[in-house]
Design an enzyme around this catalytic site. Structure first.
Site, PDB file in Angstrom:
ATOM      1  N   ASP A  17       0.811  -1.225   0.000  1.00  7.39           N
ATOM      2  CA  ASP A  17       0.000   0.000   0.000  1.00  7.39           C
ATOM      3  C   ASP A  17       0.840   1.270   0.000  1.00  7.39           C
ATOM      4  O   ASP A  17       0.436   2.302   0.535  1.00  7.39           O
ATOM      5  CB  ASP A  17      -0.954   0.014   1.209  1.00  7.39           C
ATOM      6  CG  ASP A  17      -1.875  -1.181   1.213  1.00  7.39           C
ATOM      7  OD1 ASP A  17      -2.246  -1.640   0.130  1.00  7.39           O
ATOM      8  OD2 ASP A  17      -2.219  -1.664   2.314  1.00  7.39           O
ATOM      9  N   LYS A  20       1.863   2.230  -5.070  1.00  2.00           N
ATOM     10  CA  LYS A  20       2.380   1.688  -6.346  1.00  2.00           C
ATOM     11  C   LYS A  20       1.406   1.993  -7.487  1.00  2.00           C
ATOM     12  O   LYS A  20       1.824   2.376  -8.578  1.00  2.00           O
ATOM     13  CB  LYS A  20       2.555   0.159  -6.234  1.00  2.00           C
ATOM     14  CG  LYS A  20       3.563  -0.262  -5.175  1.00  2.00           C
ATOM     15  CD  LYS A  20       3.633  -1.773  -5.035  1.00  2.00           C
ATOM     16  CE  LYS A  20       2.401  -2.417  -4.426  1.00  2.00           C
ATOM     17  NZ  LYS A  20       2.173  -2.110  -3.004  1.00  2.00           N
ATOM     18  N   GLY A  44      -4.534  -4.257  -3.772  1.00  3.48           N
ATOM     19  CA  GLY A  44      -5.514  -3.206  -4.049  1.00  3.48           C
ATOM     20  C   GLY A  44      -4.732  -1.972  -4.431  1.00  3.48           C
ATOM     21  O   GLY A  44      -4.067  -1.373  -3.586  1.00  3.48           O
ATOM     22  N   HIS A  45      -4.722  -1.644  -5.717  1.00  7.98           N
ATOM     23  CA  HIS A  45      -3.916  -0.518  -6.213  1.00  7.98           C
ATOM     24  C   HIS A  45      -4.856   0.605  -6.631  1.00  7.98           C
ATOM     25  O   HIS A  45      -5.654   0.445  -7.547  1.00  7.98           O
ATOM     26  CB  HIS A  45      -3.054  -0.972  -7.392  1.00  7.98           C
ATOM     27  CG  HIS A  45      -2.056  -2.021  -7.013  1.00  7.98           C
ATOM     28  ND1 HIS A  45      -1.223  -2.634  -7.911  1.00  7.98           N
ATOM     29  CD2 HIS A  45      -1.737  -2.548  -5.803  1.00  7.98           C
ATOM     30  CE1 HIS A  45      -0.459  -3.504  -7.277  1.00  7.98           C
ATOM     31  NE2 HIS A  45      -0.746  -3.475  -5.998  1.00  7.98           N
ATOM     32  N   ARG A 145       1.729 -29.091  -6.575  1.00  5.68           N
ATOM     33  CA  ARG A 145       1.353 -29.609  -7.902  1.00  5.68           C
ATOM     34  C   ARG A 145      -0.077 -30.114  -7.988  1.00  5.68           C
ATOM     35  O   ARG A 145      -0.403 -30.946  -8.810  1.00  5.68           O
ATOM     36  CB  ARG A 145       2.364 -30.668  -8.377  1.00  5.68           C
ATOM     37  CG  ARG A 145       3.698 -30.008  -8.698  1.00  5.68           C
ATOM     38  CD  ARG A 145       4.872 -30.850  -8.390  1.00  5.68           C
ATOM     39  NE  ARG A 145       4.942 -31.218  -6.998  1.00  5.68           N
ATOM     40  CZ  ARG A 145       5.764 -32.155  -6.528  1.00  5.68           C
ATOM     41  NH1 ARG A 145       6.530 -32.819  -7.354  1.00  5.68           N
ATOM     42  NH2 ARG A 145       5.801 -32.415  -5.247  1.00  5.68           N
ATOM     43  N   GLN A 223       2.017  -6.126  -3.492  1.00  2.24           N
ATOM     44  CA  GLN A 223       2.557  -6.285  -2.135  1.00  2.24           C
ATOM     45  C   GLN A 223       3.949  -5.614  -2.070  1.00  2.24           C
ATOM     46  O   GLN A 223       4.151  -4.641  -2.781  1.00  2.24           O
ATOM     47  CB  GLN A 223       2.604  -7.750  -1.705  1.00  2.24           C
ATOM     48  CG  GLN A 223       1.243  -8.388  -1.489  1.00  2.24           C
ATOM     49  CD  GLN A 223       0.595  -8.875  -2.765  1.00  2.24           C
ATOM     50  OE1 GLN A 223       1.221  -9.563  -3.552  1.00  2.24           O
ATOM     51  NE2 GLN A 223      -0.649  -8.535  -2.967  1.00  2.24           N
ATOM     52  N   THR A 238       3.014 -12.594   2.683  1.00  3.88           N
ATOM     53  CA  THR A 238       2.121 -13.217   1.716  1.00  3.88           C
ATOM     54  C   THR A 238       2.844 -14.432   1.137  1.00  3.88           C
ATOM     55  O   THR A 238       3.920 -14.811   1.624  1.00  3.88           O
ATOM     56  CB  THR A 238       1.666 -12.199   0.643  1.00  3.88           C
ATOM     57  OG1 THR A 238       0.637 -12.799  -0.137  1.00  3.88           O
ATOM     58  CG2 THR A 238       2.813 -11.744  -0.253  1.00  3.88           C
TER      59      THR A 238
END
Ligand code: GDP
Ligand code: IMO
Ligand code: MG
Length: 434
Positions: A17, A20, A44-45, A145, A223, A238
């Site tokens: 946050d 970016k 969330g950008h 996988r 992130q 994350t």
């Protein structure tokens, strides 16, 4: 200025946050391609144009420039339902992206089971404070996988792959949590994917060829380094590599594709969710920053924890990603605060000074910040577009950040709108702004 032939990565340096989205939108005007390479709708950008704000979660932040081609690389995990909502919100703003979008057929899908598992974990083990979007399980299934790639939906084995995931998740969350049947999940995914079919393909080949044609590429980080699964404050991170390495694995392009790395940091620090935050201000100053900076999550609406700028974390992040310049955001939020702290180093409880970040969560608990204070400024910086117009105290503050990190300042942001901020005269970013 003509479009640069150089390729740029824009990466977060703190706990996310940083702003970016604003910078990527601003510089997208100068690039042919804008690429997301990791993360999912945990991101969330926010982009603000003429006072109107739009939050992007999975669509690259170049979306508002109609001439930008948008790419979602294989390192991204995609929630198709949320993706459609996002496309709809853009459409309502008159922005259509389907004719200029390529999504990797190797990108993994976020299944509803992952969201159930994410939330189950948050209730039954130590809370990370995730966004609850199923991101961790999506990357876990990828690594084990068992994951479902977009391209898998076309194969006859799609149902059995989804059934395997269903069985695994059910074993963990138990019979108390109602899960959709694999048949229903597949049916939903198939109907969601149909309108996107023409946008799905091989992004590695597309990007490699675009690079060979010397088309400019802007890489959009989601992130930030301190949330990176390897280089952040594990386990409070994350599940992807948000620093430079994730760009290469998440696109399939080699390191020499990159010409410059712009690192984005707020003029202070915020964090959402649990985990170490040495410079946190759990007091009225922290509250003031939260209110003035509107520090509430773009994705979940949670209040962000606020604190002073931490240059130990910044140095670490700059080293990990080889950052060539800093974008310092939200300087205006510090208007009127006096004094303003910068965390220069940490010290252990025994009093030993340490200049780099600790390793384990336990080590993080045993350090304290060493903070130096700078004189604040009384004239507002909000909307300033010129270095010389900044109050001298703000100039000193910015210069201290460059000195402590050893990285030059490439961009300064003084408000949420596109026009609020500037590239300082000596910055290598000069000429990159259209
Ligand atoms: P991202 O995830 O890094 O893209 O950042 P977010 O969009 O989640 O959060 C940044 C918030 O700060 C958004 O609401 C932006 O509109 C806002 N913002 C960005 N730059 C500035 C700035 O210089 N000043 C102020 N006041 N707000 C800013
Ligand atoms: P942008 O791209 C801020 C945080 C969550 C949590 C941790 C793990 O907008 O900067 P996850 O759901 O990813 O498993 O949560 O990471 N987090 C973010 N914090 N901005 C983000 O994205 C974030 N994405 C994840 O709050 O602490
Ligand atoms: Mg955000």
């Amino acid at each position: 200025m003509d479009k640069p032939s150089e390729n740029l990565a824009i990466l977060g340096l703190q706990w996310g946050d940083e702003g970016k989205g604003k910078v990527i939108d601003l510089f997208s005007a100068s690039f042919k391609n804008v690429v997301r390479f990791q993360g999912g709708n945990n991101a969330g950008h926010t982009v603000v144009v003429n006072g109107k704000s739009i939050a992007l979660h999975q669509v690259p932040s170049g979306a508002l420039h109609s001439e930008c081609f948008l790419v979602i690389g294989s390192g991204v995990v995609l929630n198709l339902e949320v993706f459609h909502q996002e496309l709809e919100r853009l459409r309502m703003r008159g922005i259509e992206v389907l004719d200029r979008l390529l999504i990797s057929s190797n990108a993994h899908l976020i299944l509803p089971y992952y969201i159930a598992l994410d939330n189950w974990r948050e209730n039954y083990s130590d809370r990370i404070g995730t966004t609850g979007r199923g991101i961790g399980p999506a990357y876990e299934m990828k690594a084990s996988r068992q994951g479902i790639r977009i391209g898998d939906l076309d194969t006859p084995k799609a149902l059995s792959r989804i059934s395997n995931v269903y069985k695994e998740v059910q074993l963990i969350v138990g019979k108390d949590t109602t899960l959709l049947s694999p048949e229903d999940v597949l049916q939903n995914l198939n109907s969601l994917i149909t309108p996107l079919k023409k946008c799905i393909g091989n992004t590695q080949v597309y990007l490699h060829e675009a690079w060979q044609r010397q088309e400019s590429i802007l890489f959009e980080g989601a992130q930030a380094t301190m949330l990176d699964i390897d280089h952040g404050t594990y386990p409070f991170v994350t599940s992807s590599n948000c620093s430079i390495g994730g760009l290469f694995t998440g696109t399939g392009l080699p390191p020499k594709v990159l010409d410059k790395v712009l690192g984005i940091a707020k003029a202070y620090t915020t964090r959402v969710g649990a985990g170490p935050f040495p410079s946190e201000l759990d007091d009225s100053i922290g509250e003031q920053i939260r209110q003035i900076g509107h520090e509430f999550g773009t994705t979940t609406g949670r209040p962000r924890r606020c604190g002073w700028l931490d240059t130990v974390a910044l140095r670490h992040s700059c080293n990990v990603s080889g950052v060539d310049g800093l974008g310092i955001m939200k300087l205006d939020v510090l208007d009127g605060l006096n004094p303003i702290g910068i965390v220069k180093d940490y010290k252990t409880k025994e009093g030993n000074r340490i200049t780099s970040i600790p390793s384990t969560a336990y080590d993080w608990e045993n350090i304290e910040p060493i903070t130096e204070y700078y004189e604040g400024w009384s004239t507002p910086t909000k909307g300033i577009t010129n270095w010389n117009d900044l109050p001298v105290q703000a100039q000193r503050y910015i210069n201290a950040i460059a000195k402590e990190t050893g990285v030059p300042i490439a961009y300064i942001s003084t408000g949420p709108d596109r026009g609020d901020g500037f590239v300082p005269p000596e910055s290598w970013l000069q000429g990159w702004l259209k």
